[in-house]
Scaffold this motif. Structure first.
Motif, PDB file in Angstrom:
ATOM      1  N   PHE A  78       0.843  -1.194   0.000  1.00 40.29           N
ATOM      2  CA  PHE A  78       0.000   0.000   0.000  1.00 40.29           C
ATOM      3  C   PHE A  78       0.879   1.244   0.000  1.00 40.29           C
ATOM      4  N   GLU A  79       0.490   2.213  -0.832  1.00 38.93           N
ATOM      5  CA  GLU A  79       1.069   3.550  -0.725  1.00 38.93           C
ATOM      6  C   GLU A  79       0.346   4.288   0.393  1.00 38.93           C
ATOM      7  N   GLN A 121      -8.948   0.360  -1.527  1.00 36.90           N
ATOM      8  CA  GLN A 121      -8.375   1.576  -0.968  1.00 36.90           C
ATOM      9  C   GLN A 121      -9.001   1.815   0.397  1.00 36.90           C
ATOM     10  N   VAL A 127      -9.566   4.378   3.659  1.00 38.37           N
ATOM     11  CA  VAL A 127      -9.558   5.754   4.142  1.00 38.37           C
ATOM     12  C   VAL A 127      -9.635   5.693   5.656  1.00 38.37           C
ATOM     13  N   SER A 156     -12.051  10.930  -1.561  1.00 35.43           N
ATOM     14  CA  SER A 156     -11.976  10.101  -0.365  1.00 35.43           C
ATOM     15  C   SER A 156     -11.708  10.905   0.891  1.00 35.43           C
ATOM     16  N   THR A 167      -9.179  13.549  -5.468  1.00 32.39           N
ATOM     17  CA  THR A 167      -9.756  12.406  -4.764  1.00 32.39           C
ATOM     18  C   THR A 167     -11.008  12.861  -4.026  1.00 32.39           C
ATOM     19  N   ILE A 215      -4.740   7.844   3.684  1.00 35.02           N
ATOM     20  CA  ILE A 215      -5.285   6.994   2.624  1.00 35.02           C
ATOM     21  C   ILE A 215      -4.254   5.934   2.258  1.00 35.02           C
ATOM     22  N   LEU A 216      -4.700   4.694   2.250  1.00 36.70           N
ATOM     23  CA  LEU A 216      -3.862   3.586   1.791  1.00 36.70           C
ATOM     24  C   LEU A 216      -4.348   3.162   0.412  1.00 36.70           C
ATOM     25  N   ARG A 217      -3.485   3.255  -0.569  1.00 43.09           N
ATOM     26  CA  ARG A 217      -3.832   2.872  -1.934  1.00 43.09           C
ATOM     27  C   ARG A 217      -3.028   1.644  -2.341  1.00 43.09           C
ATOM     28  N   SER A 218      -3.738   0.583  -2.698  1.00 36.81           N
ATOM     29  CA  SER A 218      -3.091  -0.681  -3.028  1.00 36.81           C
ATOM     30  C   SER A 218      -2.289  -0.566  -4.316  1.00 36.81           C
ATOM     31  N   GLN A 263       2.461  11.376  -0.235  1.00 33.85           N
ATOM     32  CA  GLN A 263       2.909  10.041   0.159  1.00 33.85           C
ATOM     33  C   GLN A 263       4.120  10.148   1.074  1.00 33.85           C
ATOM     34  N   GLU A 317       5.408   3.363   2.360  1.00 29.65           N
ATOM     35  CA  GLU A 317       4.685   2.195   1.861  1.00 29.65           C
ATOM     36  C   GLU A 317       4.470   1.214   3.006  1.00 29.65           C
TER      37      GLU A 317
END
Length: 219
Positions: A33-34, A96, A98, A76, A74, A87-90, A46, A49
């Motif tokens: 995840f970022e 994703q 939040v 979110s 976004t 926010i974690l973005r795969s 960011q 990770e």
């Protein structure tokens, strides 16, 4: 000379074998995840990770870039201005997440710590992520600036499956009385199979009388 050559070849083979062993034993990431942090105005930057490893652990890696990637478009963002959002973005095309937390927990805290707790199923599938940051005592402050967390912990929690409950049989209601129908007590062996046993006993008794009657006649 040939002996030296053989020794060098054996040494190289040993080094390659150790390298392959290290690669095999080293844990690999099953999900990445970022991690984007809220910097205000619906913009996120960011800061690292988050890796989920196949050995049952999780690991956070800061990226340490002077110009880190940003999320500028976004929807979110948590609408509550009192919340600080992460926010974690795969990176594998997964979900994703939040993760909001009270903004006041990070007010004037230069040593703030954040914790990610990743919850997985028995098969390792992620179904929830908890996030905590800062200290609730900071919410007593009347003013101050928000400082992003500087220390990060990542934990992995696999869902535990408890023992299956022992259920009682379903109750049967008597439609005439409206009361619960009590199950019949178990029958004994004789009560179950008397109609088989009685004929056999009668046949044995009658057969015995016939033999007693035939004995004097033969003498």
């Amino acid at each position: 000379m040939r002996a030296v050559y053989s020794a060098v070849v054996m040494l190289l083979l040993s080094i390659l074998a150790l390298a392959n062993t290290d690669d095999t034993l080293a844990p690999s990431a099953t999900e990445k995840f970022e991690v984007f942090h809220d910097i205000g105005y619906n913009e996120f930057v960011q800061r690292g990770e988050l890796h989920v490893l196949n050995d049952g652990t999780a690991q956070y890696q800061p990226i340490g870039l002077q110009d880190p990637p940003r999320l500028t478009e976004t929807d979110s963002k948590h609408p509550d201005p009192s919340k600080y959002t992460v926010i974690l973005r795969s990176l594998n095309g997964g979900a994703q997440f939040v993760l909001p937390v009270l903004r006041c927990r990070l007010v004037d805290d230069s040593k703030a710590e954040e914790t990610f707790v990743i919850h997985t199923t028995e098969n390792g599938d992620i179904f929830h992520i908890d996030y905590d940051a800062g200290n609730s005592a900071n919410c007593q402050k009347t003013h101050g600036s928000v400082s992003p967390p500087v220390h990060t912990k990542a934990l992995l929690r696999k869902r535990a499956v408890g023992p299956a409950p022992k259920l009682n049989p379903a109750a049967v209601i008597d439609m005439d009385t409206g009361k619960e129908h009590q199950p019949e007590p178990p029958k004994s062996f004789l009560a179950k199979y008397w109609y088989y046993i009685v004929p056999v006993v009668i046949m044995l008794m009658l057969g015995g009388d016939d033999k007693q009657q035939e004995a004097p006649a033969q003498s």
